[in-house]
Design a protein around this motif. Structure first.
Motif, PDB file in Angstrom:
ATOM      1  N   GLY A  94      86.413  41.735   2.635  1.00  0.00           N
ATOM      2  CA  GLY A  94      87.331  42.086   1.560  1.00  0.00           C
ATOM      3  C   GLY A  94      88.173  40.933   1.060  1.00  0.00           C
ATOM      4  N   GLY A  95      87.590  39.751   0.940  1.00  0.00           N
ATOM      5  CA  GLY A  95      88.328  38.593   0.467  1.00  0.00           C
ATOM      6  C   GLY A  95      89.204  37.936   1.523  1.00  0.00           C
ATOM      7  N   LYS A  96      89.150  38.416   2.749  1.00  0.00           N
ATOM      8  CA  LYS A  96      89.929  37.845   3.852  1.00  0.00           C
ATOM      9  C   LYS A  96      88.987  37.118   4.806  1.00  0.00           C
ATOM     10  N   ARG A  97      89.541  36.153   5.502  1.00  0.00           N
ATOM     11  CA  ARG A  97      88.784  35.432   6.535  1.00  0.00           C
ATOM     12  C   ARG A  97      89.636  35.393   7.793  1.00  0.00           C
ATOM     13  N   ILE A  98      88.981  35.568   8.926  1.00  0.00           N
ATOM     14  CA  ILE A  98      89.668  35.453  10.210  1.00  0.00           C
ATOM     15  C   ILE A  98      88.932  34.424  11.059  1.00  0.00           C
ATOM     16  N   GLU A  99      89.711  33.661  11.784  1.00  0.00           N
ATOM     17  CA  GLU A  99      89.166  32.702  12.748  1.00  0.00           C
ATOM     18  C   GLU A  99      90.197  32.599  13.857  1.00  0.00           C
ATOM     19  N   GLN A 100      89.817  33.051  15.025  1.00  0.00           N
ATOM     20  CA  GLN A 100      90.737  32.971  16.151  1.00  0.00           C
ATOM     21  C   GLN A 100      89.990  33.093  17.469  1.00  0.00           C
ATOM     22  N   ASN A 101      90.733  32.897  18.554  1.00  0.00           N
ATOM     23  CA  ASN A 101      90.181  33.016  19.893  1.00  0.00           C
ATOM     24  C   ASN A 101      90.343  34.441  20.395  1.00  0.00           C
ATOM     25  N   GLY A 102      89.460  34.816  21.275  1.00  0.00           N
ATOM     26  CA  GLY A 102      89.544  36.112  21.932  1.00  0.00           C
ATOM     27  C   GLY A 102      88.905  36.009  23.298  1.00  0.00           C
ATOM     28  N   CYS A 103      89.025  37.081  24.046  1.00  0.00           N
ATOM     29  CA  CYS A 103      88.343  37.119  25.334  1.00  0.00           C
ATOM     30  C   CYS A 103      87.938  38.559  25.640  1.00  0.00           C
ATOM     31  N   LYS A 125      97.372  39.408  13.233  1.00  0.00           N
ATOM     32  CA  LYS A 125      96.331  38.800  12.388  1.00  0.00           C
ATOM     33  C   LYS A 125      95.071  39.676  12.396  1.00  0.00           C
ATOM     34  N   GLU A 126      94.734  40.179  13.558  1.00  0.00           N
ATOM     35  CA  GLU A 126      93.569  41.056  13.704  1.00  0.00           C
ATOM     36  C   GLU A 126      93.759  42.347  12.899  1.00  0.00           C
ATOM     37  N   ALA A 127      94.929  42.961  13.021  1.00  0.00           N
ATOM     38  CA  ALA A 127      95.218  44.209  12.298  1.00  0.00           C
ATOM     39  C   ALA A 127      95.172  43.980  10.797  1.00  0.00           C
ATOM     40  N   ASP A 128      95.726  42.867  10.336  1.00  0.00           N
ATOM     41  CA  ASP A 128      95.700  42.559   8.905  1.00  0.00           C
ATOM     42  C   ASP A 128      94.270  42.381   8.403  1.00  0.00           C
TER      43      ASP A 128
END
Length: 131
Positions: A94-103, A125-128
């Motif tokens: 939806g026009g958004k990009r996410i890049e982050q760490n997780g485990c 950030k995840e919820a958004d």
């Protein structure tokens, strides 16, 4: 030194996930395995059973138009049936990009995942991203 079997199992799961090989993923899980997704967004909750978990993974790809990508960094084990994987993931939606760490925190009985707890670097950030 040989890799611990639980670390090898987790690596096999990540490999299957990145290739979209849901049959292999299913074979790595106990029939009543549960994948716990934190937060309060459309994917959050307890996904219990192989079908529900595979459905979650299909939805990850569907909701992101196939852009969801994960790169495994490392796996730690305790020798008592727990393994923790650390990864970096990216996706667009939806026009958004996410890049982050997780485990993921795995509970393993025999050679099967029985429980998978997901942790996020930034829950807001995840919820958004998923809103």
């Amino acid at each position: 030194m040989a890799e611990h079997p639980n670390a090898a199992l987790v690596r096999k799961g990540y490999d299957a996930f990145t290739r979209g090989d849901m049959d292999t993923l299913r074979s790595l899980m106990a029939s009543d395995c549960t994948h716990h997704v934190p937060g309060s967004h459309l994917l959050s909750g307890d996904h219990k059973g192989q079908d529900a978990i595979i459905g979650l993974y299909h939805r990850l790809f569907e909701e992101t138009g196939g852009t969801f990508d994960v790169t495994l960094s490392h796996v730690c084990v305790d020798g008592r049936g727990h393994a923790v994987s650390v990864h970096r993931y990216t996706a667009e939606r939806g026009g958004k990009r996410i890049e982050q760490n997780g485990c993921l925190v795995f509970r393993i009985v025999g050679d099967k995942f029985t429980d998978i707890d997901e942790c996020q670097e930034d829950m807001d950030k995840e919820a958004d991203f998923w809103s």
